[in-house]
Enzyme design. Structure first.
Site, PDB file in Angstrom:
ATOM      1  N   GLU A 133     -25.416  16.469  -1.710  1.00 29.45           N
ATOM      2  CA  GLU A 133     -26.825  16.686  -1.347  1.00 29.45           C
ATOM      3  C   GLU A 133     -27.760  15.793  -2.169  1.00 29.45           C
ATOM      4  OE1 GLU A 133     -28.702  20.503  -2.336  1.00 29.45           O
ATOM      5  OE2 GLU A 133     -27.081  20.884  -3.758  1.00 29.45           O
ATOM      6  N   TYR A 188      -9.510  -3.199 -10.552  1.00 26.59           N
ATOM      7  CA  TYR A 188      -9.124  -1.942  -9.896  1.00 26.59           C
ATOM      8  C   TYR A 188      -7.905  -1.312 -10.572  1.00 26.59           C
ATOM      9  CZ  TYR A 188     -11.786  -2.899  -5.550  1.00 26.59           C
ATOM     10  OH  TYR A 188     -12.742  -3.117  -4.613  1.00 26.59           O
ATOM     11  N   GLU A 194      -7.653   2.122 -12.799  1.00 23.45           N
ATOM     12  CA  GLU A 194      -6.974   3.276 -12.201  1.00 23.45           C
ATOM     13  C   GLU A 194      -5.824   3.737 -13.091  1.00 23.45           C
ATOM     14  OE1 GLU A 194      -6.203   1.911  -8.183  1.00 23.45           O
ATOM     15  OE2 GLU A 194      -8.199   2.549  -7.521  1.00 23.45           O
ATOM     16  N   CYS A 223       0.827  -1.215   0.000  1.00 25.85           N
ATOM     17  CA  CYS A 223       0.000   0.000   0.000  1.00 25.85           C
ATOM     18  C   CYS A 223       0.856   1.256   0.000  1.00 25.85           C
ATOM     19  CB  CYS A 223      -0.944  -0.025   1.208  1.00 25.85           C
ATOM     20  SG  CYS A 223      -1.885   1.492   1.364  1.00 25.85           S
ATOM     21  N   CYS A 279      -1.570   1.706  -3.054  1.00 25.15           N
ATOM     22  CA  CYS A 279      -2.570   2.761  -2.824  1.00 25.15           C
ATOM     23  C   CYS A 279      -1.997   4.183  -2.760  1.00 25.15           C
ATOM     24  CB  CYS A 279      -3.294   2.548  -1.490  1.00 25.15           C
ATOM     25  SG  CYS A 279      -3.470   0.852  -0.979  1.00 25.15           S
ATOM     26  N   LYS A 332      -0.055   5.449  -5.940  1.00 25.91           N
ATOM     27  CA  LYS A 332      -1.081   5.461  -6.999  1.00 25.91           C
ATOM     28  C   LYS A 332      -1.987   6.680  -6.863  1.00 25.91           C
ATOM     29  CE  LYS A 332      -4.815   4.335  -6.108  1.00 25.91           C
ATOM     30  NZ  LYS A 332      -5.351   3.009  -5.852  1.00 25.91           N
ATOM     31  N   HIS A 366     -26.428  22.672   0.592  1.00 30.50           N
ATOM     32  CA  HIS A 366     -26.511  23.204  -0.751  1.00 30.50           C
ATOM     33  C   HIS A 366     -25.517  24.330  -0.972  1.00 30.50           C
ATOM     34  CE1 HIS A 366     -28.559  24.051  -4.512  1.00 30.50           C
ATOM     35  NE2 HIS A 366     -28.562  25.332  -4.198  1.00 30.50           N
TER      36      HIS A 366
HETATM   37  P1  NDP Z   1      -8.912  -7.398  -9.784  1.00 29.51           P
HETATM   38  O1  NDP Z   1      -9.261  -8.648  -9.086  1.00 29.51           O
HETATM   39  O2  NDP Z   1      -9.578  -6.141  -9.412  1.00 29.51           O
HETATM   40  O3  NDP Z   1      -9.122  -7.610 -11.333  1.00 29.51           O
HETATM   41  C1  NDP Z   1      -8.476  -8.627 -12.017  1.00 29.51           C
HETATM   42  C2  NDP Z   1      -8.799  -8.529 -13.486  1.00 29.51           C
HETATM   43  O4  NDP Z   1      -7.967  -9.395 -14.207  1.00 29.51           O
HETATM   44  C3  NDP Z   1     -10.226  -8.877 -13.809  1.00 29.51           C
HETATM   45  O5  NDP Z   1     -10.673  -8.021 -14.804  1.00 29.51           O
HETATM   46  C4  NDP Z   1     -10.126 -10.318 -14.325  1.00 29.51           C
HETATM   47  O6  NDP Z   1     -11.026 -10.587 -15.340  1.00 29.51           O
HETATM   48  C5  NDP Z   1      -8.736 -10.340 -14.937  1.00 29.51           C
HETATM   49  N1  NDP Z   1      -8.042 -11.615 -14.787  1.00 29.51           N
HETATM   50  C6  NDP Z   1      -7.864 -12.321 -13.669  1.00 29.51           C
HETATM   51  N2  NDP Z   1      -7.125 -13.412 -13.909  1.00 29.51           N
HETATM   52  C7  NDP Z   1      -6.826 -13.407 -15.222  1.00 29.51           C
HETATM   53  C8  NDP Z   1      -6.088 -14.271 -16.074  1.00 29.51           C
HETATM   54  N3  NDP Z   1      -5.510 -15.368 -15.621  1.00 29.51           N
HETATM   55  N4  NDP Z   1      -5.993 -13.949 -17.378  1.00 29.51           N
HETATM   56  C9  NDP Z   1      -6.571 -12.834 -17.838  1.00 29.51           C
HETATM   57  N5  NDP Z   1      -7.271 -11.984 -17.081  1.00 29.51           N
HETATM   58  C10 NDP Z   1      -7.404 -12.257 -15.786  1.00 29.51           C
HETATM   59  O7  NDP Z   1      -7.318  -7.301  -9.659  1.00 29.51           O
HETATM   60  P2  NDP Z   1      -6.280  -6.100  -9.715  1.00 29.51           P
HETATM   61  O8  NDP Z   1      -5.024  -6.724 -10.151  1.00 29.51           O
HETATM   62  O9  NDP Z   1      -6.812  -4.950 -10.462  1.00 29.51           O
HETATM   63  O10 NDP Z   1      -6.162  -5.689  -8.192  1.00 29.51           O
HETATM   64  C11 NDP Z   1      -5.842  -6.669  -7.207  1.00 29.51           C
HETATM   65  C12 NDP Z   1      -6.547  -6.359  -5.933  1.00 29.51           C
HETATM   66  O11 NDP Z   1      -5.916  -5.282  -5.290  1.00 29.51           O
HETATM   67  C13 NDP Z   1      -7.989  -5.943  -6.095  1.00 29.51           C
HETATM   68  O12 NDP Z   1      -8.857  -7.038  -6.102  1.00 29.51           O
HETATM   69  C14 NDP Z   1      -8.239  -5.062  -4.920  1.00 29.51           C
HETATM   70  O13 NDP Z   1      -8.688  -5.836  -3.850  1.00 29.51           O
HETATM   71  C15 NDP Z   1      -6.866  -4.495  -4.612  1.00 29.51           C
HETATM   72  N6  NDP Z   1      -6.779  -3.093  -5.089  1.00 29.51           N
HETATM   73  C16 NDP Z   1      -7.589  -2.164  -4.517  1.00 29.51           C
HETATM   74  C17 NDP Z   1      -7.553  -0.866  -4.936  1.00 29.51           C
HETATM   75  C18 NDP Z   1      -8.473   0.125  -4.311  1.00 29.51           C
HETATM   76  O14 NDP Z   1      -8.983  -0.141  -3.238  1.00 29.51           O
HETATM   77  N7  NDP Z   1      -8.731   1.265  -4.947  1.00 29.51           N
HETATM   78  C19 NDP Z   1      -6.638  -0.415  -5.991  1.00 29.51           C
HETATM   79  C20 NDP Z   1      -5.850  -1.477  -6.538  1.00 29.51           C
HETATM   80  C21 NDP Z   1      -5.924  -2.767  -6.092  1.00 29.51           C
HETATM   81  P3  NDP Z   1     -12.578 -10.978 -15.136  1.00 29.51           P
HETATM   82  O15 NDP Z   1     -13.079 -10.315 -13.905  1.00 29.51           O
HETATM   83  O16 NDP Z   1     -13.204 -10.460 -16.374  1.00 29.51           O
HETATM   84  O17 NDP Z   1     -12.586 -12.443 -15.043  1.00 29.51           O
END
Ligand code: NDP
Length: 448
Positions: free
Chosen positions: A442, A178, A182, A43, A48, A51, A437
């Site tokens: 709101e 996510y 982002e 983080c 986080c 980022k 307001h």
């Molecule tokens: P996410 O779980 O958010 O998303 C993963 C994405 O990758 C999905 O779109 C999924 O597709 C795709 N995917 C997963 N496995 C494969 C694969 N083997 N081949 C191809 N595509 C794949 O993961 P992130 O990496 O974006 O983030 C990891 C975690 O970190 C998040 O789950 C979140 O908990 C945390 N995070 C939180 C943030 C915040 O709070 N703002 C910011 C960044 C990270 P599909 O769903 O279509 O199957």
């Protein structure tokens, strides 16, 4: 307990590990923590925090353009990636120092090296030194998953993105969660040509569908290309460094940089867990009970390595609850109900509670209220970008069971509103609250 070198040995000084160490020490435990990279964890060091700073930096692109409509004579501005990058990294160094100070100030011994479990009450450090402890806590977090496709080594992950020498002209982001959304927003605002490529037909699984659709609509209008239903097949690198991402059933994507944002896996490998019989799921997640206990006495785990909810505030609460339970004579568990979350896209998304489809499945009879509006600032700026707020209520009781929004400052607004949702308040309670307001927030008390 006194027979051991320490009462508690924590492996991993990230959000969960540092909190657990500090609180356990404040309860009088003799604590050591091992960290092989930098104190602060994902983080603070490469997640986080840096980022969010890039999100702020990127948003100036819109602010500077909009300022002209507000009367400011803004000359054509140039952006210098290295200035933003170095300032962000300098702040990461500052925070890293503060985290170390927290550990030192609480008399926690830090070993700046990798640790593995070598026995039920023993860890071995990379230097070969063994250390004994009454309790061991695993708080090693998670690591980016890179899909197993030919040429994947040509891509980078969010780990590397904070250290780029230059901004890519064309960037492809593999994934639709996510991190993908982002960074799509950040690079697009900073002037790169962005293509987000996901294997399925949706982005941000788990978020409310209407809100996700709105993000795709706005992001597309801002210039981000979405390639959905496009599973990755292979990556090729040309002699000039150009990358080509081949996908099933469609044109390949040519880019200068490919970022894999395809989820994160628990960092449980090579920790010696198998040798002491700690049970894990197939994906490497350490299995724990509500009190963060593994199946082995004296070994606990918190945070991403348990793959419950991969969010910093959750890891912090788990680390705190663990320390209070084991060393503070105050057994307690974490409440996972109604965890607010946000995606820092441009504009950001935030949500708490059930999505509309979840609510319909669970409750059957639901009432949905929406407000689709243009923020005042966007009106004057001539920016045709609308916000969407959505409240989902139990039709029988009026209780608000979900709140979802996309729009400027949505995470800031939602954090406060999440208190009301968590407290189980009804739509009537929102209606009874006087509007503040003029504000965007709101809209929450004016939903019809
Ligand atoms: P996410 O779980 O958010 O998303 C993963 C994405 O990758 C999905 O779109 C999924 O597709 C795709 N995917 C997963 N496995 C494969 C694969 N083997 N081949 C191809 N595509 C794949 O993961 P992130 O990496 O974006 O983030 C990891 C975690 O970190 C998040 O789950 C979140 O908990 C945390 N995070 C939180 C943030 C915040 O709070 N703002 C910011 C960044 C990270 P599909 O769903 O279509 O199957």
């Amino acid at each position: 307990m006194r027979d051991f070198d320490f009462d508690l040995f924590v492996i991993g000084a990230g959000s969960g590990g540092v909190r657990a160490s500090r609180i356990a020490a404040s309860h009088g435990a003799r604590v050591a923590v091992a960290e092989e990279y930098r104190v602060g964890g994902t983080c603070v060091i490469r997640g986080c925090v840096p980022k969010k700073m890039l999100v702020y930096g990127a948003h100036f692109a819109e602010d500077l353009a909009d300022a002209r409509r507000f009367g400011w004579d803004v000359p054509d501005c140039a952006f210098d990636w290295k200035v933003l990058r170095d300032n962000v990294l300098a702040d990461v160094d500052r925070l890293n120092g503060l985290y170390q100070q927290t550990l030192d100030g609480n008399k926690v011994t830090t070993f700046h090296e990798r640790a593995r479990i070598s026995g039920p009450n023993e860890v071995i450090l990379a230097s070969g030194k063994t250390v004994s402890a009454g309790t061991i806590l695993i708080a090693t977090g998670s690591w980016p998953i890179i899909p197993d496709i030919p040429g994947a080594e040509h891509g980078i992950t969010s780990n590397e993105v904070f250290h780029l020498d230059a901004l890519p002209k064309r960037v492809a982001i593999a994934g639709g969660g996510y991190i993908a959304n982002e960074f799509a927003g950040i690079f697009n605002e900073l002037g790169s040509e962005v293509t987000l490529v996901n294997r399925s037909d949706q982005i941000l699984r788990g978020y409310d569908e209407q809100i996700r659709d709105k993000l795709v609509e706005i992001s597309t209008a801002k210039g981000i290309t979405f390639r959905l239903n496009a599973p990755f097949e292979r990556v090729e690198k040309a002699a000039d460094g150009t990358l080509t991402l081949h996908v099933k059933g469609g044109d390949s994507i040519v880019c200068d940089m490919l970022i894999f944002a395809t989820g994160r896996k628990p960092m449980s490998f090579d920790l010696g867990l198998e040798s002491v019989g700690v049970a894990m799921k197939d994906n490497g997640a350490i299995i724990v009970d509500d009190y963060n206990r593994t199946n082995m006495p004296g070994i606990y785990a918190v945070g991403d390595v348990t793959d419950r909810v991969q969010l910093t505030p959750v890891a912090i609460r788990e680390g705190h609850a663990f320390a209070d339970t084991v060393f503070g004579n105050n057994p307690r568990t974490v409440d996972y109900d109604c965890i607010p979350s946000a995606v820092f896209s441009h504009p950001p998304i935030a949500g708490v509670g059930m999505t509309e489809s979840e609510a319909r499945k669970q409750l059957g009879d639901v009432k949905v209220y929406t407000s689709d509006f243009r923020a005042m600032k966007n009106v004057l700026a001539g920016r045709n970008e609308r916000s969407l707020y959505k409240m989902i209520c139990d039709a029988q009781t009026g209780r608000v069971v979900g709140l979802h929004m996309i729009g400027p400052d949505a995470p800031e607004i939602l954090q406060a509103a999440a208190v009301a949702v968590k407290a189980g308040l009804t739509k009537q309670a929102f209606d009874d609250t006087m509007a503040l307001h003029p504000s965007m927030a709101e809209e929450l008390v004016l939903l019809k």
